[in-house]
Design a protein around this motif. Structure first.
Motif, PDB file in Angstrom:
ATOM      1  N   ASN A 163      -7.749  -7.935  -5.828  1.00 29.62           N
ATOM      2  CA  ASN A 163      -7.738  -8.141  -4.380  1.00 29.62           C
ATOM      3  C   ASN A 163      -6.323  -8.280  -3.835  1.00 29.62           C
ATOM      4  O   ASN A 163      -6.086  -8.048  -2.645  1.00 29.62           O
ATOM      5  CB  ASN A 163      -8.538  -9.404  -4.010  1.00 29.62           C
ATOM      6  CG  ASN A 163     -10.019  -9.235  -4.221  1.00 29.62           C
ATOM      7  OD1 ASN A 163     -10.568  -8.173  -3.958  1.00 29.62           O
ATOM      8  ND2 ASN A 163     -10.679 -10.259  -4.726  1.00 29.62           N
ATOM      9  N   SER A 164      -5.390  -8.691  -4.706  1.00 33.26           N
ATOM     10  CA  SER A 164      -4.011  -8.910  -4.259  1.00 33.26           C
ATOM     11  C   SER A 164      -3.298  -7.602  -3.916  1.00 33.26           C
ATOM     12  O   SER A 164      -2.336  -7.603  -3.155  1.00 33.26           O
ATOM     13  CB  SER A 164      -3.223  -9.654  -5.333  1.00 33.26           C
ATOM     14  OG  SER A 164      -3.799 -10.914  -5.607  1.00 33.26           O
ATOM     15  N   TYR A 165      -3.770  -6.480  -4.480  1.00 31.87           N
ATOM     16  CA  TYR A 165      -3.182  -5.175  -4.165  1.00 31.87           C
ATOM     17  C   TYR A 165      -3.687  -4.758  -2.784  1.00 31.87           C
ATOM     18  O   TYR A 165      -4.902  -4.608  -2.581  1.00 31.87           O
ATOM     19  CB  TYR A 165      -3.580  -4.134  -5.214  1.00 31.87           C
ATOM     20  CG  TYR A 165      -2.940  -4.375  -6.555  1.00 31.87           C
ATOM     21  CD1 TYR A 165      -1.732  -3.775  -6.891  1.00 31.87           C
ATOM     22  CD2 TYR A 165      -3.541  -5.214  -7.492  1.00 31.87           C
ATOM     23  CE1 TYR A 165      -1.141  -3.999  -8.131  1.00 31.87           C
ATOM     24  CE2 TYR A 165      -2.951  -5.458  -8.724  1.00 31.87           C
ATOM     25  CZ  TYR A 165      -1.753  -4.839  -9.037  1.00 31.87           C
ATOM     26  OH  TYR A 165      -1.159  -5.072 -10.258  1.00 31.87           O
ATOM     27  N   ARG A 166      -2.758  -4.578  -1.839  1.00 27.70           N
ATOM     28  CA  ARG A 166      -3.200  -4.311  -0.484  1.00 27.70           C
ATOM     29  C   ARG A 166      -2.108  -3.659   0.337  1.00 27.70           C
ATOM     30  O   ARG A 166      -0.937  -3.642  -0.059  1.00 27.70           O
ATOM     31  CB  ARG A 166      -3.646  -5.607   0.195  1.00 27.70           C
ATOM     32  CG  ARG A 166      -2.537  -6.663   0.307  1.00 27.70           C
ATOM     33  CD  ARG A 166      -3.156  -8.036   0.531  1.00 27.70           C
ATOM     34  NE  ARG A 166      -2.180  -9.067   0.862  1.00 27.70           N
ATOM     35  CZ  ARG A 166      -1.468  -9.734  -0.012  1.00 27.70           C
ATOM     36  NH1 ARG A 166      -1.560  -9.464  -1.308  1.00 27.70           N
ATOM     37  NH2 ARG A 166      -0.623 -10.686   0.387  1.00 27.70           N
ATOM     38  N   THR A 167      -2.486  -3.152   1.496  1.00 27.90           N
ATOM     39  CA  THR A 167      -1.547  -2.598   2.464  1.00 27.90           C
ATOM     40  C   THR A 167      -1.724  -3.356   3.767  1.00 27.90           C
ATOM     41  O   THR A 167      -2.847  -3.504   4.261  1.00 27.90           O
ATOM     42  CB  THR A 167      -1.796  -1.093   2.682  1.00 27.90           C
ATOM     43  OG1 THR A 167      -1.707  -0.434   1.419  1.00 27.90           O
ATOM     44  CG2 THR A 167      -0.758  -0.514   3.621  1.00 27.90           C
ATOM     45  N   ILE A 168      -0.620  -3.846   4.308  1.00 24.85           N
ATOM     46  CA  ILE A 168      -0.660  -4.710   5.487  1.00 24.85           C
ATOM     47  C   ILE A 168       0.029  -4.029   6.668  1.00 24.85           C
ATOM     48  O   ILE A 168       1.169  -3.566   6.531  1.00 24.85           O
ATOM     49  CB  ILE A 168       0.058  -6.052   5.201  1.00 24.85           C
ATOM     50  CG1 ILE A 168      -0.548  -6.723   3.958  1.00 24.85           C
ATOM     51  CG2 ILE A 168       0.001  -6.981   6.404  1.00 24.85           C
ATOM     52  CD1 ILE A 168       0.269  -7.904   3.459  1.00 24.85           C
ATOM     53  N   PRO A 169      -0.630  -3.940   7.820  1.00 24.20           N
ATOM     54  CA  PRO A 169       0.044  -3.386   9.007  1.00 24.20           C
ATOM     55  C   PRO A 169       1.098  -4.365   9.518  1.00 24.20           C
ATOM     56  O   PRO A 169       0.859  -5.575   9.565  1.00 24.20           O
ATOM     57  CB  PRO A 169      -1.093  -3.219  10.016  1.00 24.20           C
ATOM     58  CG  PRO A 169      -2.143  -4.185   9.583  1.00 24.20           C
ATOM     59  CD  PRO A 169      -2.030  -4.310   8.091  1.00 24.20           C
ATOM     60  N   MET A 170       2.262  -3.853   9.875  1.00 25.20           N
ATOM     61  CA  MET A 170       3.344  -4.706  10.361  1.00 25.20           C
ATOM     62  C   MET A 170       3.492  -4.564  11.874  1.00 25.20           C
ATOM     63  O   MET A 170       3.527  -3.434  12.392  1.00 25.20           O
ATOM     64  CB  MET A 170       4.666  -4.336   9.682  1.00 25.20           C
ATOM     65  CG  MET A 170       4.681  -4.586   8.187  1.00 25.20           C
ATOM     66  SD  MET A 170       6.307  -4.200   7.439  1.00 25.20           S
ATOM     67  CE  MET A 170       6.323  -2.403   7.634  1.00 25.20           C
ATOM     68  N   PRO A 171       3.588  -5.664  12.601  1.00 27.18           N
ATOM     69  CA  PRO A 171       3.775  -5.585  14.051  1.00 27.18           C
ATOM     70  C   PRO A 171       5.179  -5.070  14.384  1.00 27.18           C
ATOM     71  O   PRO A 171       6.096  -5.120  13.542  1.00 27.18           O
ATOM     72  CB  PRO A 171       3.592  -7.026  14.505  1.00 27.18           C
ATOM     73  CG  PRO A 171       3.967  -7.848  13.320  1.00 27.18           C
ATOM     74  CD  PRO A 171       3.522  -7.057  12.117  1.00 27.18           C
ATOM     75  N   ASN A 172       5.353  -4.605  15.610  1.00 25.64           N
ATOM     76  CA  ASN A 172       6.650  -4.057  16.036  1.00 25.64           C
ATOM     77  C   ASN A 172       7.760  -5.096  15.939  1.00 25.64           C
ATOM     78  O   ASN A 172       8.913  -4.752  15.662  1.00 25.64           O
ATOM     79  CB  ASN A 172       6.547  -3.539  17.474  1.00 25.64           C
ATOM     80  CG  ASN A 172       5.721  -2.270  17.550  1.00 25.64           C
ATOM     81  OD1 ASN A 172       5.646  -1.513  16.585  1.00 25.64           O
ATOM     82  ND2 ASN A 172       5.079  -2.043  18.680  1.00 25.64           N
ATOM     83  N   THR A 173       7.429  -6.361  16.152  1.00 24.85           N
ATOM     84  CA  THR A 173       8.435  -7.430  16.065  1.00 24.85           C
ATOM     85  C   THR A 173       9.069  -7.452  14.680  1.00 24.85           C
ATOM     86  O   THR A 173      10.288  -7.580  14.538  1.00 24.85           O
ATOM     87  CB  THR A 173       7.794  -8.800  16.351  1.00 24.85           C
ATOM     88  OG1 THR A 173       7.100  -8.732  17.594  1.00 24.85           O
ATOM     89  CG2 THR A 173       8.842  -9.897  16.418  1.00 24.85           C
TER      90      THR A 173
END
Length: 302
Positions: free
Chosen positions: A195-205
Motif C-alpha cells: 500500500n505504501s507504493y503510490r502516486t500523489i498529486p501535488m498542488p500548484n503551491t
C-alpha cells in the motif's frame, strides 16, 4: 491426541533449558537482516516487562503463567499490554517452529485495550504551518522544502528521504522507496507494505516551491547527510513549535482531507495506508471536527 503425541515426540530436547529471554535473542539474531533497530528494541523492551517469565525455560511457561504476568501490566497503558502480548505470542510461535514447544500457549489469547475517549492527534493549524514555512524559507531552504513536501503530500519521513528528482513527473509524485535503518545499516530500501507504493498529486503551491528550490539547489537528496538532517528537521520544528514533530504534518494532511469530504479510500491511497488504519487513526477526529463546525455555525448564524 495422536497429533499432540506426535508433536511431543518430535520436540528438540537440546533446547529444553533455554529461557524466554535467551530464545528471544536467538529470534532477533535470526531476523537481524529483516528487523529495524527500533523493532529489535521493541522486542527486548517487551521481554524485559516480564520479569518472572523472562528467566523461565520457555518450555515450562504456560498460559496461566502469562496471564498472571500480564496482570502486572494492567496499570500500564492498554497499548503496552497488547504490544507485549503480541510479541510474546510471536516468540512462542517461533519456539513451535524450532520444535522447543508443541504448541503456542497464547494461540487463543486476545485482549482489547480500553479505548480512551477523545484520543487526540497532534496536528498543525493552517496558521502554524504558514508560520513554520515562512520562518525557514529564507533562513534554511533545505528545511523549508522538506516541510513543503511533508505539508502537501503527507509523506512519512523515511519516504521523503527516498525521493529524487525523477520521482516528480508533471504534477505527480511517485513514492517507491525509503531510506531507513535495518540491522544498524542505513540504506535505500523497499517500502514496508504494498500500500505504501503510490502516486500523489501535488498542488500548484508545492510545484512552485520545488521550482524555486531547484533553481538554487539542484541536488535533491544528499545520502551522506540524511540521518543528521532527519534529526535537524525535527529540532528545527521544535524550535518554533516545541510540542510538534515531522510526523504531525502527516496527521494534519489526513485530517484536512477528511474534514473537506475526501472519501476514506482516497485518503488511504494518498497516505499509503489501509482503509482500516485510516478509520482507526483519523475518522473519530474528523467527526469531532464536524461537531465543532456545527457549534461554530450556530455561534455565527444562531
Amino acid at each position: 491426541m495422536l497429533k499432540e503425541l506426535s508433536s511431543l515426540l518430535s520436540l528438540d530436547n537440546s533446547m529444553d533449558s533455554i529461557t524466554l529471554k535467551d530464545f528471544s535473542e536467538l529470534v532477533i539474531a535470526d531476523k537481524k537482516n529483516e528487523y529495524a533497530l527500533n523493532t529489535i528494541e521493541t522486542y527486548r523492551n517487551a521481554i524485559n516487562r516480564l520479569p518472572t517469565l523472562k528467566d523461565m525455560p520457555i518450555k515450562e511457561i504456560t498460559y496461566a503463567h502469562c496471564i498472571k504476568e500480564f496482570a502486572t501490566l494492567e496499570q500500564a497503558k492498554g497499548k503496552t499490554l497488547v504490544l507485549t502480548a503480541t510479541i510474546l505470542k510471536l516468540i512462542f510461535k517461533q519456539a513451535v517452529l524450532y520444535k522447543i514447544i508443541p504448541s503456542n500457549p497464547l494461540a487463543d489469547y486476545s485482549y482489547k485495550a480500553k479505548q480512551k475517549e477523545n484520543s487526540r492527534l497532534r496536528i498543525f493549524t493552517e496558521e502554524e504551518m504558514n508560520t513554520l514555512l515562512d520562518f525557514y524559507k529564507g533562513k534554511d531552504p533545505q528545511t523549508w522544502i522538506q516541510l513543503c513536501f511533508l505539508r502537501y503530500c503527507g509523506l512519512r519521513l523515511n519516504e521523503m528521504n527516498g525521493l529524487r528528482w525523477c520521482s516528480i513527473q508533471g504534477n505527480m509524485l511517485t513514492v517507491d522507496r525509503q531510506y531507513s535503518n535495518i540491522g544498524g545499516k542505513f540504506a535505500f530500501r523497499k517500502l514496508k507494505t504494498k500500500n505504501s507504493y503510490r502516486t500523489i498529486p501535488m498542488p500548484n503551491t508545492l510545484l512552485n516551491a520545488i521550482h524555486v528550490y531547484k533553481k538554487k539547489y539542484p541536488p535533491f537528496i544528499s545520502t551522506a547527510r540524511i540521518v543528521q538532517r532527519n534529526i535537524a528537521l525535527n529540532l528545527n520544528i521544535k524550535k518554533v513549535y516545541p510540542g510538534h514533530s515531522s510526523h504531525d504534518f502527516r496527521h494534519t494532511y489526513a485530517t484536512n482531507l477528511l474534514a473537506r469530504g475526501v472519501d476514506l479510500r482516497t485518503v488511504a491511497s494518498l497516505l499509503g495506508d489501509t482503509i482500516t488504519t485510516v478509520e482507526k487513526t483519523y475518522i473519530h477526529y474528523s467527526e469531532e471536527m464536524r461537531k465543532n463546525a456545527v457549534i461554530k455555525l450556530n455561534e455565527i448564524f444562531g
